[in-house]
Design an enzyme around this catalytic site. Structure first.
Site, PDB file in Angstrom:
ATOM      1  N   PHE A 110     133.882  76.113  31.982  1.00 12.47           N
ATOM      2  CA  PHE A 110     134.600  77.337  32.562  1.00 12.47           C
ATOM      3  C   PHE A 110     133.681  78.471  32.344  1.00 12.47           C
ATOM      4  O   PHE A 110     133.850  79.456  32.855  1.00 12.47           O
ATOM      5  CB  PHE A 110     136.045  77.312  31.894  1.00 12.47           C
ATOM      6  CG  PHE A 110     135.765  77.976  30.611  1.00 12.47           C
ATOM      7  CD1 PHE A 110     135.974  77.491  29.192  1.00 12.47           C
ATOM      8  CD2 PHE A 110     136.091  79.342  30.264  1.00 12.47           C
ATOM      9  CE1 PHE A 110     135.946  78.207  28.175  1.00 12.47           C
ATOM     10  CE2 PHE A 110     136.012  80.275  29.075  1.00 12.47           C
ATOM     11  CZ  PHE A 110     136.155  79.461  28.050  1.00 12.47           C
ATOM     12  N   LYS A 111     132.836  78.414  31.439  1.00  8.96           N
ATOM     13  CA  LYS A 111     132.015  79.699  31.073  1.00  8.96           C
ATOM     14  C   LYS A 111     131.335  80.242  32.356  1.00  8.96           C
ATOM     15  O   LYS A 111     131.046  81.467  32.549  1.00  8.96           O
ATOM     16  CB  LYS A 111     131.006  79.429  30.034  1.00  8.96           C
ATOM     17  CG  LYS A 111     131.233  78.844  28.829  1.00  8.96           C
ATOM     18  CD  LYS A 111     132.217  79.681  28.007  1.00  8.96           C
ATOM     19  CE  LYS A 111     132.145  79.596  26.378  1.00  8.96           C
ATOM     20  NZ  LYS A 111     133.277  78.282  26.174  1.00  8.96           N
ATOM     21  N   ASP A 112     131.032  79.076  33.298  1.00  4.25           N
ATOM     22  CA  ASP A 112     130.396  79.668  34.770  1.00  4.25           C
ATOM     23  C   ASP A 112     131.292  80.523  35.504  1.00  4.25           C
ATOM     24  O   ASP A 112     130.671  81.462  36.294  1.00  4.25           O
ATOM     25  CB  ASP A 112     130.288  78.462  35.696  1.00  4.25           C
ATOM     26  CG  ASP A 112     129.208  77.247  35.004  1.00  4.25           C
ATOM     27  OD1 ASP A 112     128.057  77.917  34.435  1.00  4.25           O
ATOM     28  OD2 ASP A 112     129.296  76.013  35.064  1.00  4.25           O
ATOM     29  N   LEU A 115     130.053  83.880  33.849  1.00  2.00           N
ATOM     30  CA  LEU A 115     128.637  83.964  33.980  1.00  2.00           C
ATOM     31  C   LEU A 115     128.084  83.882  35.269  1.00  2.00           C
ATOM     32  O   LEU A 115     126.810  84.176  35.449  1.00  2.00           O
ATOM     33  CB  LEU A 115     128.145  83.217  32.937  1.00  2.00           C
ATOM     34  CG  LEU A 115     128.214  83.598  31.481  1.00  2.00           C
ATOM     35  CD1 LEU A 115     128.098  82.530  30.327  1.00  2.00           C
ATOM     36  CD2 LEU A 115     127.364  84.787  31.320  1.00  2.00           C
TER      37      LEU A 115
END
Ligand SMILES: *Cc1c(COP(=O)(O)O)cnc(C)c1O
Length: 487
Positions: A110-112, A115
């Site tokens: 989920f960091k995408d 980011l």
């Protein structure tokens, strides 16, 4: 217009673009909007919109100083054709519950979602502010922020990035994703220590190096940066809208979100969504055996003085959940937040008041689960629902299974990573014998389940391992000074 203040000093608010560029305040506090009231919007107007249209409204609400057209441009650039699914974050019905799949971006966690936007927000912020100096992005990672940040900032003009990861604290796939990153402005470095050591090291560098450093500005891609949290607010609205569209709920019905939590960033984004007016009934803070937040949400006692446990959900192996400071600020104000953070630093613990705890409990519930419970969830969903989850999402499902009020509203579990990032444990969980290497494990898992392997994960095994540095925590500062000069 909204301005951003430090959780430890309410005076001297700065604009959104400045807060994004600075990452963390000079006094060690985190930036928060000075008014939650001003963030309110009529969520009903967003229902039925595309993810990208919702993102435009929500980004603009937080960052009006960029201007509406610029925000629109940033959102398009960040999300159009950047995810493997056109929906960005699809919502899937699994049994009686719903899964918000957040892992369809480039690096499969989920960091995408945040980011892919943060580099564009930063570049624009610099342009709008007439900042010409280079920016060095310092990042501590529990596994997934690192690859998403390296990918997001790779070869972005005017920036360079250094990522510190716990050498023995991540999966083989997570490590390969970082050390094979090819951008010439990137560095990934292992540290001999855990995620808390890495994050503390980065925070100390921010506090002790005069900025700019070697003529380079420093910023952060961790969720201590407000530019990381805002993009994550969007998918709470999106999930709600999908449930309405699918007639699973009526507009206005409350929904419970179950959030696998480590640094308290993702769930803090949910708290913003709630304060913007989205009908969120409860936010379940799902933890693994590092149950510091579970105890805090039950007793108001935050106590990091406990064994750091390595679990099958390494990206949640954290004892110092930085973003909790933001919640404390909204509940207790700057003076008490400053006091609690001082206690945490000096004594390793603090205790909030009953009134403060009760206010937090109106929204948050903490539930922790162990590795075995997680594996049972992975096996059960694979067998009964033909649905594959990773080891972090498993903590969310394990929490939900144990929650006695689970049936009084619709439940949405946030799925934070692709199962392929943790293929070895996932294979074990479903009763298969894993191989020594993740290359074989990914292949085997894909043969058994028919779930598509994320594109970038297929490439890392044949790429050169470019980043080989491993250092002691005390060497981090010099490492950063060197990177500021020479990277
Ligand atoms: C980072 C991460 C988490 C924890 O999110 P926080 O915002 O740190 O609470 C959970 N699952 C996965 C897969 C992650 O990468």
């Amino acid at each position: 217009m909204i301005s951003y203040i430090s959780t430890r000093n309410e005076k001297n608010g700065i604009s959104g673009r400045e807060a994004i560029l600075k990452g963390i305040a000079d006094d060690g506090g985190l930036y928060v909007p000075d008014s939650l009231e001003e963030l309110k919007l009529d969520y009903r107007l967003l229902m039925g919109q595309s993810y990208i249209d919702m993102a435009k409204t929500i980004f603009y609400k937080f960052f009006p100083d960029f201007g509406e057209d610029v925000i629109s441009e940033i959102v398009d650039k960040s999300y159009k054709n950047k995810f493997e699914t056109s929906e960005i974050t699809p919502v899937v019905k699994v049994g009686d519950d719903y899964v918000l799949e957040l892992f369809h971006g480039a690096t499969a966690a989920f960091k995408d979602v945040a980011l892919s936007a943060l580099p564009n927000l930063m570049s624009k912020a610099k342009e709008l502010m007439g900042v010409n100096e280079e920016t060095l992005i310092l990042t501590a990672t529990s596994g997934d922020t690192g690859s998403a940040a390296l990918h997001g900032f790779s070869d972005v003009a005017g920036t360079k990035i250094v990522v510190f990861y716990p050498k023995d604290g991540i999966s083989e796939t997570q490590r390969l994703q970082m050390v094979t990153e090819s951008g010439s402005n990137t560095k990934a470095c292992g540290i001999i220590g855990n995620f808390d050591d890495a994050q503390n090291g980065v925070k100390e560098i921010f506090a002790s190096i005069p900025r700019p450093c070697e003529g380079v500005a420093l910023s952060s891609a961790n969720s201590i940066n407000i530019g990381r949290l805002v993009p994550q607010v969007v998918y709470y609205f999106y999930a709600y809208s999908r449930l309405v569209e699918n007639k699973e709920i009526k507009i206005g019905d409350k929904v419970r979100f179950i959030v696998p939590t480590g640094n308290f960033g993702d769930i803090m984004a949910g708290y913003f969504a709630l304060n913007m007016g989205l009908p969120i009934g409860e936010l379940i803070c799902a933890s693994n055996c590092n149950d510091v937040l579970t105890e805090f949400l039950a007793t108001g006692h935050y106590n990091r003085k406990r064994e750091f446990v390595k679990t099958i959900s390494p990206s949640m192996d954290i004892l110092i959940s930085s973003n909790l400071e933001r919640l404390l600020y909204f509940i207790s104000g700057e003076e008490k937040t400053k006091y609690y953070m001082k206690q945490l630093k000096e004594k390793g613990e603090y205790q909030i008041s009953c009134d403060e705890l009760n206010e937090i409990k109106e929204v948050f519930v903490g539930i922790s689960s162990d590795d075995e419970e997680g594996k049972l969830e992975i096996a059960g969903l694979e067998r009964n629902e033909n649905y594959l989850i990773d080891t972090h999402t498993a903590m969310g499902f394990a929490a939900l299974s144990k929650y006695d009020k689970r049936k009084n509203m619709k439940n949405v579990v946030l799925s934070t990573a692709s199962a392929y990032k943790f293929s070895r444990v996932v294979l074990e969980a479903i009763g298969e014998t894993p191989s020594a290497g993740d290359f074989e494990n990914i292949k085997k898992l894909s043969e058994i389940t028919d779930v598509k392997v994320p594109k970038l994960l297929k490439e890392i095994f044949s790429k050169e391992e470019r980043h080989r540095d491993v250092i002691e925590v005390k060497e981090m500062k010099n490492y950063v000074l060197d990177a500021a000069k020479n990277l």
